[in-house]
Scaffold this active site. Structure first.
Site, mmCIF file in Angstrom:
data_model
loop_
_atom_site.group_PDB
_atom_site.id
_atom_site.type_symbol
_atom_site.label_atom_id
_atom_site.label_comp_id
_atom_site.label_asym_id
_atom_site.label_seq_id
_atom_site.Cartn_x
_atom_site.Cartn_y
_atom_site.Cartn_z
ATOM 1 N N ASP A 1 -17.556 16.022 4.923
ATOM 2 C CA ASP A 1 -17.369 16.738 3.656
ATOM 3 C C ASP A 1 -16.169 17.675 3.681
ATOM 4 O O ASP A 1 -15.760 18.144 4.753
ATOM 5 C CB ASP A 1 -18.616 17.566 3.323
ATOM 6 C CG ASP A 1 -19.752 16.709 2.816
ATOM 7 O OD1 ASP A 1 -19.623 15.475 2.860
ATOM 8 O OD2 ASP A 1 -20.777 17.278 2.392
ATOM 9 N N ASP A 2 -15.650 17.947 2.477
ATOM 10 C CA ASP A 2 -14.733 19.058 2.178
ATOM 11 C C ASP A 2 -13.276 18.794 2.511
ATOM 12 O O ASP A 2 -12.435 19.670 2.294
ATOM 13 C CB ASP A 2 -15.165 20.363 2.879
ATOM 14 C CG ASP A 2 -16.555 20.799 2.493
ATOM 15 O OD1 ASP A 2 -17.035 20.335 1.436
ATOM 16 O OD2 ASP A 2 -17.159 21.595 3.241
ATOM 17 N N HIS B 1 -16.406 14.638 -4.039
ATOM 18 C CA HIS B 1 -17.130 15.873 -3.693
ATOM 19 C C HIS B 1 -16.736 16.986 -4.668
ATOM 20 O O HIS B 1 -16.709 18.155 -4.296
ATOM 21 C CB HIS B 1 -16.808 16.253 -2.256
ATOM 22 C CG HIS B 1 -17.798 17.194 -1.627
ATOM 23 N ND1 HIS B 1 -19.168 17.036 -1.735
ATOM 24 C CD2 HIS B 1 -17.614 18.314 -0.859
ATOM 25 C CE1 HIS B 1 -19.776 18.000 -1.077
ATOM 26 N NE2 HIS B 1 -18.860 18.796 -0.541
ATOM 27 N N HIS C 1 -15.227 22.218 -5.731
ATOM 28 C CA HIS C 1 -16.388 22.509 -4.890
ATOM 29 C C HIS C 1 -17.325 23.583 -5.476
ATOM 30 O O HIS C 1 -17.799 24.467 -4.766
ATOM 31 C CB HIS C 1 -15.946 22.940 -3.491
ATOM 32 C CG HIS C 1 -16.998 22.719 -2.434
ATOM 33 N ND1 HIS C 1 -17.976 23.639 -2.143
ATOM 34 C CD2 HIS C 1 -17.217 21.676 -1.606
ATOM 35 C CE1 HIS C 1 -18.750 23.195 -1.170
ATOM 36 N NE2 HIS C 1 -18.311 21.983 -0.813
ATOM 37 N N HIS D 1 -18.485 17.719 8.938
ATOM 38 C CA HIS D 1 -17.379 18.288 8.141
ATOM 39 C C HIS D 1 -16.052 18.061 8.860
ATOM 40 O O HIS D 1 -15.980 18.162 10.096
ATOM 41 C CB HIS D 1 -17.581 19.791 7.920
ATOM 42 C CG HIS D 1 -18.803 20.121 7.108
ATOM 43 N ND1 HIS D 1 -20.065 20.172 7.676
ATOM 44 C CD2 HIS D 1 -18.963 20.402 5.792
ATOM 45 C CE1 HIS D 1 -20.959 20.482 6.744
ATOM 46 N NE2 HIS D 1 -20.312 20.622 5.583
#
Length: 704
Positions: free
Chosen positions: A71-72, A122, A126, A223
Site C-alpha cells: 500500500d501507499d 488506493h 488517501h 507497505h
C-alpha cells in the site's frame, strides 16, 4: 505578461501541493462503529469483496497461494527495493498505489506492470472515504485512474480503501462505501493477514505476522511507502524463500483466483489526458525545484545585501564624520559652480526650485534650460527677473539634450545638475562640490529625499529613498563603484563630462549611463550625504508605475551598454569587476527573484506549515526593519514613517515586482519605452534651516 507569469507560477505550486497531499488532504480516521447493517456473509467471507451486481459476494485465495499486497506507493526509495526483492525471489504481487505518488513517480508504476505485478487503486489523496461524499469518492477514483493511465496506459478494477483491515472489521461506516465502490465497477480488496510492518516491529515479527496457517491461502498487507521500509525488504527475502519451500506460490490476485486480468488498456483521449497530467506534474515538480533554488538564492542575496549595507555604511559614516576628515588636498572647495536645471512643463515647481538655489551659501550660476515647455515655464522664470539666473530655450529634445545645452552655456568647471521639481537646502551646493577637493573625483552623488512624504505612498517612497537608495550609496562609495548619480542632485567635473561625450540619450536612465561612463573613464564617484535635495515623488500608483518602469528598464539598458566594463583592465576596470556585477545582482536579478518570497508566503499560509511560514516572514521583516531604522538614524530622520513598513512589504513591494517583470519583458521582446512626463503639484519645500545669507549674482562676488 508579468501577471501571466505570476499566475503560472502559482498554478504550478498549486499543482505541486495537490500531488503532495497538501491540498484537499483529509487526515481524519474513523473510530469503530456498529456493524448490524453489514451482511454476515461479508463479515465472515474472504478478502475479495464483489458488490458489483447488487448481490455482494466474497472470494478467498485458494490454498497454497499467497498474494502479497503493498500500500501507499510508489516510493522512490523503497519501491525499487521491494521490486528487486520480488524479482530475486521470482514472486508477483499487487501494488495499491495512490494517485499522488503515481503522478510523481510514473516510471515505478511502469516497472511494476512490466515485471508482471498487478496495480490496484488506493485513492488519490488517501482520505478515509467513510467521511467523504459520493462526489469526493468519484473524484478520488477518477484522479487515481487518470494518474494510472498517464503512468502505464491502463485502468484497474481493483480497489483497496485507505485504513481498511480484514473483512470482519467492516462496519456501518465502511460498508456503504464498499457498496458504492462496487456499483462503480470495482472489486474491493481487504486483507487476511496484516504484517504490521508500518510499526517496524522487526524482521522476524513481520515474517511471523505474514505467514498463514499451514497450507492456507492469504492476502497479506505490507507497505512500500510511508516511511522507512528497510525491515519490510529484509522480511521479503526471508519470508518468500521459506514459504516457497513449503510449496506456496506468490502470484498477483487475478492469477491466484484464476480470473481475468484486472488491467484494461486505455486509448484515445483518456490516454492523452493521462499523459498530459503526468507531464504537468513533472513540470510542476521541476519548476518547484527551480523556484526553491531561486528562493535560496534570493534569501542569500537579501541577507548578504543587508549585511553588506550595514557594515559598509557604518564604515562610510565613521570615515566621513570623523573630525579630521577631509575630502582632499584642495579642501575646502570655494570656486563658483554652474547649476543646470533642465525643465519641461515645470511651471508649478520651477519657481521654488530657482529660489532655493538663490538661497545657496555657495556661489552659483543658475541656468534653466527650457526643453520646449508648453506651459510657460521659461516665461515664468524670466518674469522673476532674478540676478544670476539665465534661461536657455530649445525645441523639445529630451533631458540629456537639455543638460548638454546647459553644459555648453555654463561658465564654470564644476557642474551641478538637478531636476526642475527639486528644492535644495542653502548648504546643498557647497556640500555637493566639496569632494572635488580630491582631483581623482569626477562625479558626486547627493542625498535625494522625498519632500511630499505625508501621504501613505509618499511615506513608502521615503522609506525606499532613505533605506534603499542612500544606504546603497554609502555601500557603493566604500566599494568605489557608485552606479548612479541621482538626477535630482548630482555634480560633475566639466572635464569628466567632456571626456565621456556628455550626457547620452542611448538609455532612459541617463544618470546611470553617465555615472557608469565616468567610472569607465577612470574617475572616482563618491557620495556626499550632507548634500540634501528634496524632490517631489509620484503621488499616484499610475505615476509611480511610469517612473519606476522607466528607471528599471533604463538601468537594464545602461548595464547592457556598459557590459564591456566586465573585461576592462586597470583602475577603470574596478567598476566592471565589482560594481557592474553588484548592480546586476542587487538591482536586476534579486528583484526579479524577490517575488518568490511572497509566492511561498502565500503558499505556506494556505497549505502549511503556517506557523513556520509566518515566523520566517516576520524574521525577514525584522531584518528589514533593523536596516531601515539604522538608515533613518544615519540620515537623522524620524522613525515614525517606519510604522508603514509592514504594509509597504505587502503592497508597495508587489507593485515594484510587477514593474521589474514588465521591464524584463520589454527588454527581452526588444520593445522600446518612451519617456513619460510625471505630473507635478509643486508643493515641495526644503525643511526649515538656519538663516543663510542671500546669494548674490556672481559678478558682484569676489573671485575665490
Amino acid at each position: 505578461m508579468p501577471l501571466f507569469v505570476l499566475v503560472a507560477l502559482m498554478a504550478m505550486l498549486m499543482l505541486r501541493g495537490y500531488t503532495h497531499s497538501e491540498i484537499l488532504a483529509d487526515y481524519r480516521v474513523r473510530s469503530a462503529a456498529p456493524a448490524d447493517r453489514v451482511p454476515r456473509a461479508i463479515r465472515e467471507g474472504g478478502p475479495v469483496i464483489d458488490s458489483r451486481g447488487g448481490r455482494p459476494t466474497t472470494l478467498k485465495v485458494p490454498d497454497g497461494r499467497i498474494v502479497l499486497t503493498f500500500d501507499d506507493g510508489p516510493d522512490p526509495r523503497w519501491t525499487p527495493k521491494v521490486l528487486d526483492a520480488l524479482k530475486r525471489n521470482n514472486a508477483r504481487a499487487v501494488f495499491f498505489i495512490t494517485g499522488t505518488m503515481a503522478s510523481r513517480y510514473p516510471d515505478l508504476v511502469r516497472r511494476m506492470v512490466k515485471e508482471g505485478h498487478e496495480i490496484g487503486l488506493h485513492t488519490f489523496n488517501h482520505p478515509d472515504l467513510s467521511y467523504q461524499s459520493k462526489k469526493r469518492i468519484d473524484w478520488e477514483l477518477s484522479q487515481n485512474q487518470l494518474a494510472l493511465a498517464g503512468a502505464a496506459g491502463i485502468r484497474s478494477s481493483l480497489f483497496r480503501p485507505p485504513y481498511s483491515a480484514q473483512a470482519k472489521a467492516m462496519d456501518n461506516n465502511s460498508w456503504p462505501v464498499t457498496e458504492y465502490i462496487g456499483n462503480r465497477g470495482y472489486l474491493t480488496i481487504v486483507t487476511d493477514l496484516d504484517a504490521d510492518d508500518w510499526h517496524k516491529p522487526g524482521v522476524d515479527e513481520i515474517v511471523r505476522s505474514a505467514t498463514p496457517e499451514r497450507g492456507k491461502g492469504a492476502v497479506v498487507l505490507l507497505h512500500d511507502s510511508g516511511g522507512d521500509r528497510g525491515q519490510t525488504v529484509r522480511a521479503l527475502d526471508k519470508l518468500i524463500p521459506r514459504l516457497q519451500g513449503q510449496g506456496y506460490r506468490f502470484q498477483n490476485l487475478t492469477r491466484a483466483l484464476d480470473a481475468p486480468s484486472a488491467h484494461t488498456p486505455v486509448t484515445g483521449l483518456d490516454l492523452w489526458k493521462g499523459k498530459a497530467w503526468i507531464f504537468l506534474i513533472d513540470a510542476s515538480d521541476n519548476i518547484t525545484t527551480v523556484l526553491v533554488a531561486g528562493l535560496a538564492v534570493i534569501g542569500f542575496l537579501v541577507i548578504g545585501r543587508f549585511g553588506l549595507m550595514l557594515l559598509l555604511s557604518a564604515l562610510h559614516a565613521r570615515r566621513t564624520r570623523a573630525r579630521d576628515f577631509t575630502w582632499g588636498p584642495g579642501a575646502p572647495v570655494t570656486e563658483p559652480v554652474s547649476v543646470l536645471v533642465p525643465a519641461y512643463n515645470e511651471a508649478k515647481c520651477i519657481e521654488g526650485t530657482v529660489r532655493s538655489l538663490l538661497r545657496s551659501d555657495h556661489p552659483v550660476e543658475i541656468i534653466v534650460v527650457d526643453d520646449g515647455s508648453t506651459d510657460g515655464t521659461a516665461l515664468l522664470v524670466e518674469g522673476m527677473e532674478l540676478p544670476g539666473v539665465r534661461v536657455v530655450r530649445q525645441l523639445n529634445a529630451g533631458k540629456p539634450a537639455a543638460l548638454n545645452r546647459g553644459l555648453a552655456n555654463a561658465r564654470h568647471d564644476l557642474i551641478v545638475m538637478m531636476d526642475g521639481d527639486t528644492v535644495f537646502e542653502p548648504s546643498t551646493v557647497g556640500e555637493l562640490v566639496q569632494p572635488f577637493a580630491d582631483p581623482r573625483v569626477g562625479a558626486v552623488a547627493g542625498n535625494a529625499k522625498v519632500g511630499n512624504k505625508d501621504t501613505l505612498i509618499g511615506a513608502w517612497q521615503h522609506i525606499e529613498y532613505v533605506m534603499g537608495f542612500n544606504l546603497d550609496r554609502r555601500m557603493y562609495d566604500v566599494l568605489q563603484c557608485m552606479p548612479t548619480i541621482p538626477g535630482a542632485v548630482g555634480a560633475f567635473r566639466r572635464s569628466a563630462l567632456e571626456r565621456v561625450g556628455g550626457m547620452s540619450d542611448d538609455t532612459l536612465a541617463e544618470d546611470t549611463d553617465i555615472t557608469m561612463a565616468v567610472h569607465r573613464d577612470g574617475w572616482r564617484v563618491v557620495y556626499a550625504e550632507k548634500a540634501r535635495a528634496w524632490t517631489e515623488a509620484p503621488e499616484s500608483v499610475q505615476q509611480l508605475w511610469s517612473q519606476r518602469y522607466r528607471w528599471s528598464y533604463g538601468t537594464m539598458q545602461a548595464i547592457w551598454k556598459h557590459r564591456r566594463a566586465l573585461v576592462e583592465r586597470g583602475p577603470s576596470g574596478r567598476f566592471g569587476r565589482v560594481g557592474l556585477p553588484l548592480v546586476s545582482l542587487f538591482m536586476v536579478l534579486a528583484p526579479l527573484l524577490a517575488p518568490l518570497i511572497d509566492v511561498f508566503l502565500v503558499y505556506g499560509l494556505v497549505f502549511g506549515p503556517t506557523e513556520k511560514t509566518v515566523l520566517a516572514w516576520f524574521g525577514v521583516l525584522a531584518i528589514q526593519f533593523v536596516c531601515a531604522a539604522y538608515s533613518f538614524v544615519l540620515d537623522r530622520e524620524r522613525l515614525t514613517p517606519l510604522i508603514s513598513l509592514p504594509l509597504q512589504q505587502i503592497l508597495y513591494r508587489q507593485l515594484m515586482y510587477v514593474v521589474l517583470l514588465q521591464s524584463w519583458m520589454t527588454a527581452l521582446t526588444g520593445g522600446r519605452l518612451r519617456w513619460q512626463k510625471l505630473r507635478r503639484k509643486g508643493g515641495v519645500s526644503a525643511p526649515p534651516a538656519e538663516p543663510a545669507r542671500q546669494a548674490r549674482p556672481l559678478d558682484e562676488r569676489p573671485v575665490r
